[in-house]
Design an enzyme around this catalytic site. Sequence first.
Site, PDB file in Angstrom:
ATOM      1  N   ARG A   1       0.887  -1.176   0.000  1.00 57.42           N
ATOM      2  CA  ARG A   1       0.000   0.000   0.000  1.00 57.42           C
ATOM      3  C   ARG A   1       0.914   1.212   0.000  1.00 57.42           C
ATOM      4  NH1 ARG A   1      -5.334   1.592   3.409  1.00 57.42           N
ATOM      5  NH2 ARG A   1      -6.139   0.150   1.828  1.00 57.42           N
TER       6      ARG A   1
ATOM      7  N   HIS B   1      -7.400   0.738  -6.581  1.00 60.28           N
ATOM      8  CA  HIS B   1      -7.584  -0.124  -5.406  1.00 60.28           C
ATOM      9  C   HIS B   1      -8.270  -1.418  -5.844  1.00 60.28           C
ATOM     10  CE1 HIS B   1      -7.769  -1.256  -1.335  1.00 60.28           C
ATOM     11  NE2 HIS B   1      -8.655  -0.415  -0.850  1.00 60.28           N
TER      12      HIS B   1
ATOM     13  N   GLN C   1     -10.023  -4.008  -3.334  1.00 59.58           N
ATOM     14  CA  GLN C   1     -11.320  -3.546  -2.847  1.00 59.58           C
ATOM     15  C   GLN C   1     -12.425  -3.918  -3.827  1.00 59.58           C
ATOM     16  OE1 GLN C   1     -12.164  -1.714   0.102  1.00 59.58           O
ATOM     17  NE2 GLN C   1     -14.156  -2.385  -0.608  1.00 59.58           N
TER      18      GLN C   1
ATOM     19  N   ASP D   1     -17.326   7.162  -1.435  1.00 57.37           N
ATOM     20  CA  ASP D   1     -16.091   6.991  -0.665  1.00 57.37           C
ATOM     21  C   ASP D   1     -15.758   8.365  -0.082  1.00 57.37           C
ATOM     22  OD1 ASP D   1     -13.670   6.068   0.381  1.00 57.37           O
ATOM     23  OD2 ASP D   1     -12.603   6.147  -1.531  1.00 57.37           O
TER      24      ASP D   1
ATOM     25  N   CYS E   1     -16.322   1.559   0.584  1.00 58.06           N
ATOM     26  CA  CYS E   1     -15.155   0.744   0.923  1.00 58.06           C
ATOM     27  C   CYS E   1     -14.735   0.902   2.380  1.00 58.06           C
ATOM     28  CB  CYS E   1     -13.996   1.091  -0.006  1.00 58.06           C
ATOM     29  SG  CYS E   1     -13.371   2.772   0.183  1.00 58.06           S
TER      30      CYS E   1
ATOM     31  N   ARG F   1     -13.578  -8.608   1.975  1.00 59.75           N
ATOM     32  CA  ARG F   1     -12.160  -8.365   1.691  1.00 59.75           C
ATOM     33  C   ARG F   1     -11.351  -9.628   1.985  1.00 59.75           C
ATOM     34  NH1 ARG F   1     -10.235  -3.141   1.592  1.00 59.75           N
ATOM     35  NH2 ARG F   1      -8.381  -4.170   0.785  1.00 59.75           N
TER      36      ARG F   1
HETATM   37  N1   CP Z   1     -11.219  -0.093   2.366  1.00 59.28           N
HETATM   38  C1   CP Z   1      -9.944  -0.115   2.777  1.00 59.28           C
HETATM   39  O1   CP Z   1      -9.010  -0.353   1.995  1.00 59.28           O
HETATM   40  O2   CP Z   1      -9.795   0.119   4.117  1.00 59.28           O
HETATM   41  P1   CP Z   1      -8.421   0.338   4.902  1.00 59.28           P
HETATM   42  O3   CP Z   1      -7.883   1.678   4.497  1.00 59.28           O
HETATM   43  O4   CP Z   1      -8.822   0.299   6.350  1.00 59.28           O
HETATM   44  O5   CP Z   1      -7.470  -0.756   4.537  1.00 59.28           O
HETATM   45  N1  NVA Z   2      -9.960   6.702  -1.449  1.00 55.79           N
HETATM   46  C1  NVA Z   2      -9.534   6.296  -0.138  1.00 55.79           C
HETATM   47  C2  NVA Z   2      -9.744   4.833   0.055  1.00 55.79           C
HETATM   48  C3  NVA Z   2      -9.398   4.323   1.413  1.00 55.79           C
HETATM   49  C4  NVA Z   2      -9.583   2.853   1.555  1.00 55.79           C
HETATM   50  C5  NVA Z   2      -8.083   6.680   0.072  1.00 55.79           C
HETATM   51  O1  NVA Z   2      -7.271   6.500  -0.866  1.00 55.79           O
HETATM   52  O2  NVA Z   2      -7.756   7.175   1.146  1.00 55.79           O
END
Ligand code: CP
Ligand code: NVA
Length: 307
Positions: free
Chosen positions: A107, A134, A137, A225, A264, A292
């Site tokens: 990540r 992502h 997700q 989101d 998400c 997930r």
């Molecule tokens: N939806 C998602 O990726 O959540 P986190 O940021 O908690 O991993």
């Molecule tokens: N769009 C959000 C998703 C988090 C899971 C971010 O990138 O912070």
Amino acid sequence: MRHFLNLADAGGDAVAAMIADAIDRKAARAGWPKARPDADKPLADHVLAMVFEKNSTRTRASFDIAIRQLGGVPMILDAGTTQLGRGETIADTARVLSRYADAIMIRTDDHAKAEELAEYASVPVINGLTDLSHPCQIVADLLTIVESGKALPGLELAWLGDGNNVLASLIEAAGLFGFHVRAGVPQGYEPDANFVEAARAKGVRIDIMRDAREAVVGADLVVTDTWVSMGQDHAHNKVAAMAPFQVDERLMTGAKGDAIFLHCLPAHRGEEVVDAVIDGGQSRVWDEAENRVHAQKSILLWALGKL
Ligand code: CP
Ligand code: NVA
């Protein structure tokens, strides 16, 4: 090498196989204690390294339990406490982690970092969220949609709010599975043009709309989101631009009567969604979060050539 940086790396058939496998594995362990491995332990003796350059609850916890249920072992590396955080290169990190682990999830912010990791790793690399996309997700989201009894081809998906990484991967999925996206987004916050063009080239409608009520008309599912993603400023003008795209009960009445709501998470209640919707009868967000785990088990199996 089966990297999973975007859905297209696997393609529609493989993602469909992931969804089918996730449904089977989920059913086979219904009611089991969460840490009990699946009967076949398909990734016994395997290690999944996870590198986090950004915060996470779901991705971190769900990959951790996913690899354990497959019979393998998780190894979590918070970049800030590793040498990566002190400037060791991505390439060298990739070379070293490939000696310790059988797959690497990352990540990070810049998608190019995930690509560089994949270039230098000798094991599969999985995108656990970048600023661009992502995909993990969205496999969970597709699983949740299928579980709700809706077929993916021809579906009308309404997105409200920021044209962000999650929307980019949903648009990619639309192209792979033949569903349509009505993205209600303010001017200046449109989704990534490459994802939009690639999906349109596959013959699906990706409509960019400026009116939230218009965007939800006839929708089978409504998705939103956070308005401010990780690494972005909580800029006053952005939040103000997003305000008309808040998902509230009135907006949900514009969608189909059996429409479901997805997010998400984490949610910013009172911003992109109100309590009455996220806690309401159309919301599937907790199943989506649970999925997930199931989706990522199948992603890991695909990446490691077991699916
Ligand atoms: N939806 C998602 O990726 O959540 P986190 O940021 O908690 O991993
Ligand atoms: N769009 C959000 C998703 C988090 C899971 C971010 O990138 O912070």
